[in-house]
Motif scaffolding. Structure first.
Motif, PDB file in Angstrom:
ATOM      1  N   TYR A  34     119.347 -45.098 -61.378  1.00 28.42           N
ATOM      2  CA  TYR A  34     119.240 -44.571 -60.021  1.00 28.42           C
ATOM      3  C   TYR A  34     120.153 -45.339 -59.066  1.00 28.42           C
ATOM      4  O   TYR A  34     120.439 -46.526 -59.265  1.00 28.42           O
ATOM      5  CB  TYR A  34     117.815 -44.734 -59.482  1.00 28.42           C
ATOM      6  N   ARG A  35     120.528 -44.649 -58.018  1.00 24.54           N
ATOM      7  CA  ARG A  35     121.092 -45.270 -56.823  1.00 24.54           C
ATOM      8  C   ARG A  35     120.137 -44.898 -55.698  1.00 24.54           C
ATOM      9  O   ARG A  35     119.937 -43.708 -55.412  1.00 24.54           O
ATOM     10  CB  ARG A  35     122.505 -44.741 -56.568  1.00 24.54           C
TER      11      ARG A  35
ATOM     12  N   ARG B 136     121.148 -49.408 -53.525  1.00 24.63           N
ATOM     13  CA  ARG B 136     121.039 -50.343 -54.641  1.00 24.63           C
ATOM     14  C   ARG B 136     120.927 -49.543 -55.917  1.00 24.63           C
ATOM     15  O   ARG B 136     120.369 -48.450 -55.931  1.00 24.63           O
ATOM     16  CB  ARG B 136     119.829 -51.259 -54.477  1.00 24.63           C
ATOM     17  N   GLU B 137     121.464 -50.101 -56.979  1.00 28.48           N
ATOM     18  CA  GLU B 137     121.377 -49.446 -58.279  1.00 28.48           C
ATOM     19  C   GLU B 137     120.274 -50.096 -59.096  1.00 28.48           C
ATOM     20  O   GLU B 137     120.076 -51.317 -59.043  1.00 28.48           O
ATOM     21  CB  GLU B 137     122.719 -49.519 -59.014  1.00 28.48           C
TER      22      GLU B 137
ATOM     23  N   THR C 104     116.968 -41.998 -50.038  1.00 25.60           N
ATOM     24  CA  THR C 104     117.948 -41.184 -50.736  1.00 25.60           C
ATOM     25  C   THR C 104     117.990 -41.613 -52.189  1.00 25.60           C
ATOM     26  O   THR C 104     118.107 -42.812 -52.488  1.00 25.60           O
ATOM     27  CB  THR C 104     119.346 -41.331 -50.112  1.00 25.60           C
ATOM     28  N   LEU C 105     117.855 -40.655 -53.094  1.00 21.12           N
ATOM     29  CA  LEU C 105     117.859 -40.919 -54.528  1.00 21.12           C
ATOM     30  C   LEU C 105     119.010 -40.166 -55.174  1.00 21.12           C
ATOM     31  O   LEU C 105     119.185 -38.971 -54.951  1.00 21.12           O
ATOM     32  CB  LEU C 105     116.536 -40.466 -55.163  1.00 21.12           C
ATOM     33  N   GLU C 106     119.764 -40.891 -55.987  1.00 18.89           N
ATOM     34  CA  GLU C 106     120.842 -40.285 -56.761  1.00 18.89           C
ATOM     35  C   GLU C 106     120.648 -40.652 -58.225  1.00 18.89           C
ATOM     36  O   GLU C 106     120.299 -41.782 -58.548  1.00 18.89           O
ATOM     37  CB  GLU C 106     122.204 -40.800 -56.291  1.00 18.89           C
ATOM     38  N   ALA C 107     120.853 -39.698 -59.105  1.00 15.96           N
ATOM     39  CA  ALA C 107     120.817 -39.925 -60.549  1.00 15.96           C
ATOM     40  C   ALA C 107     121.392 -38.688 -61.222  1.00 15.96           C
ATOM     41  O   ALA C 107     121.309 -37.581 -60.690  1.00 15.96           O
ATOM     42  CB  ALA C 107     119.396 -40.199 -61.046  1.00 15.96           C
TER      43      ALA C 107
END
Length: 302
Positions: A181-182, A191-192, A263-266
């Motif tokens: 995740y970011r 943060r990762e 905010t979530l990135e994956a």
């Protein structure tokens, strides 16, 4: 306030409980002196349009009769308006009602409570909601292992309730792997992290009582963001059953953050909010204070 209110009904909720529950709920409201108009839709889109039309026309309240899926639709109709929402929870999960201390599978009691709140004899609670784009959610946004469980559970039409999610958990363990995740909280830097899941809680639970965000408070203007870190299948098998009591929060692999936005990135991860598919990450969720007025809900300190 107008004496005409709208009963928003899902006839298929809880294997037919929605249709059966509408009558005692409506009777309780009529006995209290309210004129009740029932709204049914041919499908989810049609039902939402009809509910929004009722709100726009000035209905005194929208009373949703069904499970968390119908509650999600009802929130889309009333969020950001002054129209209060009554909750007659008769589905399989009922996590939204449970978090608010409302009656579960007791439509007559729920109808009476809504009527009492409309007459000033019970509280009307201003409650926060989460928002992703134009979609509102009341309970939890899931991503990672839990969203995959949700996806599989939704496909398991032959079994319902908590048992469905227990089976889905076992099935998903076979393909389990951590997610990179970011994550960014509020205005902080991203943060990762490697994690099993990240759950964004406005409410406390999902999946019919899985208290993933057990300490979440629904009127503090903040999400409880539960991160289950990278762990083995064995550890996950030990931790996950504890979510039903909320005791997983004390495990070393679990951390909780509080923020008004996240905010979530994956890659390859779908987000679900209130059990409904939001779409693939990235997503940004924002906690909107006092976004909806809930009839009869517990107030802080109750």
């Amino acid at each position: 306030m107008t004496s005409e209110i709208t009963l928003f009904v899902n006839p298929t909720a809880g294997r037919g409980r929605g249709a059966r529950a509408a009558q005692p709920a409506a009777s309780a409201l009529r006995e209290a002196g309210f004129s009740v108009r029932t709204v049914l839709g041919e499908d989810a889109g049609d039902a939402l349009r009809r509910a929004r039309d009722a709100v726009a026309a000035g209905t005194g309240a929208l009373i949703a009769v069904g499970g968390d899926g119908l509650m999600s639709l009802a929130l889309q109709a009333v969020a950001g308006t002054l129209t209060p929402l009554g909750v007659v929870a008769v589905g399989t999960g009922n996590d939204f009602a449970r978090a608010l201390g409302l009656p579960i599978r007791d439509p007559e009691a729920a109808g009476r409570l809504a009527a009492d709140a409309l007459k000033g004899r019970a509280p009307v609670r201003e409650t926060d909601l989460g928002r992703v784009g134009e979609r509102w959610f009341g309970s939890v946004l899931a991503s990672g292992f839990d969203s995959r469980v949700n996806d599989r559970g939704n496909r398991m039409r032959w079994v319902g309730g908590r048992f469905k999610y227990d089976l889905a958990i076992l099935a998903e363990l076979a393909a389990f792997k951590p997610v990179r995740y970011r994550m960014a909280l509020d205005d902080g830097p991203p943060r990762e992290l490697e994690a099993t899941l990240v759950a964004v809680g406005n409410g406390t639970s999902y999946g019919g009582g899985m208290r993933m965000c057990a300490d979440a408070v629904m009127d503090d203007g903040l999400f409880d963001i539960t991160v289950v870190g990278e762990c083995s299948r064995t550890t996950l098998l030990k931790v996950f059953p504890r979510v039903y009591k909320g005791t997983h929060l004390g495990h070393p692999v679990v951390t909780v953050h509080r923020a008004s936005s996240v905010t979530l990135e994956a890659v390859g991860v779908t987000a679900y909010a209130d059990g409904e598919c939001v779409g693939a990450l990235p997503v940004t969720a924002t906690c909107v204070p006092k976004a909806v007025r809930i009839l009869g809900a517990r107030t802080m300190g109750d």
